[in-house]
Design an enzyme around this catalytic site. Structure first.
Site, mmCIF file in Angstrom:
data_model
loop_
_atom_site.group_PDB
_atom_site.id
_atom_site.type_symbol
_atom_site.label_atom_id
_atom_site.label_comp_id
_atom_site.label_asym_id
_atom_site.label_seq_id
_atom_site.Cartn_x
_atom_site.Cartn_y
_atom_site.Cartn_z
ATOM 1 C CB ILE A 1 0.675 1.798 10.789
ATOM 2 C CG1 ILE A 1 -0.088 2.351 12.149
ATOM 3 C CG2 ILE A 1 -0.084 2.078 9.546
ATOM 4 C CD1 ILE A 1 -0.729 3.712 11.996
ATOM 5 C CG ASP A 2 6.392 0.182 11.211
ATOM 6 O OD1 ASP A 2 5.766 -0.790 11.096
ATOM 7 O OD2 ASP A 2 7.022 0.494 10.451
ATOM 8 C CE LYS A 3 6.824 2.311 21.257
ATOM 9 N NZ LYS A 3 7.829 1.612 22.201
#
Length: 343
Positions: free
Chosen positions: A154-156
């Site tokens: 999942i994105d930062k």
């Protein structure tokens, strides 16, 4: 030289690969595991055997055993995790919110701001750096050689649940479920505006923008990118924004963020996709102040990987995990609710 036809395609954010191999007309009878050992680059015999046991290998559309004898024109398909590309990962004693762990896997609740794995510009402080340290402190039963296996990302600036494989078999077993789109992944997002359709499906290929490679565009005509499907449902309409539930059928990079922008409802405070601008403007003097206070309260986009469900590699039973919205995310939702009450 063999005439076998081999196709390789990357799926699910390039964390594993699909292979399709057609045995040539002169193929002599040979065990399936030995055949794949000869034809699949960078895959160990153990990885291939785990793939067969996890039913991630099929011959002519059917699962089979390692002892199966490959015949001319057999069509063999398999999904295998890609080998790690980083030569060294530095263990770091990071605080990790591990909500579940057993011999095969663990579930981590990732905070906003933490990168999942080392890459250019983020070689330290990542989730994987912390997991490597964590596993070094555990009695793995393999002389400390156990390493966490990344199956998805999942994105930062997205928070929420990730499953990490602790064994080669678990990684292959879970990767197959991601490839087959049988993993249940539910996100909650705060988006700008109220969709005209309260419950719907967004279908449109997602691929890198020609203008900016860091951004993903949607190509509904299928001319570029990879097939992507997002199911959404409005949970709480708040006039200027809406809290929505999103279920991923596929797992492309920035899929929910790109799809929501595509239908005209970017995720709140998503600077990459235009959600960090004051939209759905109100003539009231306090509206701008209200929005800016929400931006200040919530770092990154308002997107949270809330629940995760899959078949366990060892028990073969369905397990489900859920987590609450982060406190600052919940606080922003409450601020919008209060704003409507006093408007």
């Amino acid at each position: 030289m063999s005439e076998d036809h081999i196709e390789i395609t990357s799926e699910e954010d390039d964390l594993f690969e699909h292979y399709r191999i057609v045995a040539d007309k002169g193929q002599s009878l040979i065990r399936l595991d030995k055949y794949l050992d000869l034809h699949v680059a960078n895959a160990s015999r153990t990885k291939i055997q785990n793939g067969i046991e996890a039913e991630a290998v099929k011959v002519n559309g059917l699962s089979t055993k390692a002892s199966y004898k490959v015949k001319p024109f057999d069509v063999i398909t398999l999904s295998l995790p890609q080998p790690p590309r980083d030569t060294e990962i530095i263990p770091e004693n990071l605080t990790l919110d591990i909500i579940y762990e057993d011999p095969a896997l663990l579930i981590v609740n990732k905070p906003v701001g933490m990168v999942v794995h080392p890459a250019f510009g983020n070689w330290t402080g990542t989730l994987i750096n912390g997991l490597v340290y964590h596993f070094q402190q555990l009695p793995t039963g393999r002389n400390g050689e156990g390493r966490p296996g990344l199956v998805h990302r999942i994105d930062k600036d997205t928070s929420g649940l990730l499953v990490i494989a602790k064994t080669e078999f678990a990684m292959t077993f879970l990767a197959k479920q991601f490839a087959d789109h049988t993993i249940e992944r539910t996100y909650q997002a705060l988006i700008w505006g109220e969709p005209k359709v309260e419950k719907g499906t967004i279908t449109g290929n997602v691929g890198r923008s020609a203008r900016d490679r860091r951004v993903m565009d949607v190509f509904p005509d299928g001319s570029q990118g990879k097939h992507a499907v997002t199911h959404y449902e409005v949970i709480k309409p708040l006039r200027y924004v809406s809290l929505v539930k999103c279920n991923l059928e596929t797992g492309r990079t920035h899929q929910i963020r790109a799809h929501m922008k595509h239908i005209g409802h970017p995720i709140f405070n998503d600077g990459t996709y235009g959600g960090d601008k004051i939209l759905r403007s109100n003539t009231g003097g306090g509206y701008k102040t209200m929005v800016e206070s929400c931006f200040h309260l919530l770092p990154g986009q308002a997107l949270h990987a809330k629940s995760l469900g899959f078949i366990h590699p060892l028990t073969k039973e369905w397990i489900q995990f859920d987590t609450e919205l982060p406190p600052n995310f919940q606080a922003v939702v409450e601020k919008w609710e209060n704003y409507l009450n006093y408007e």
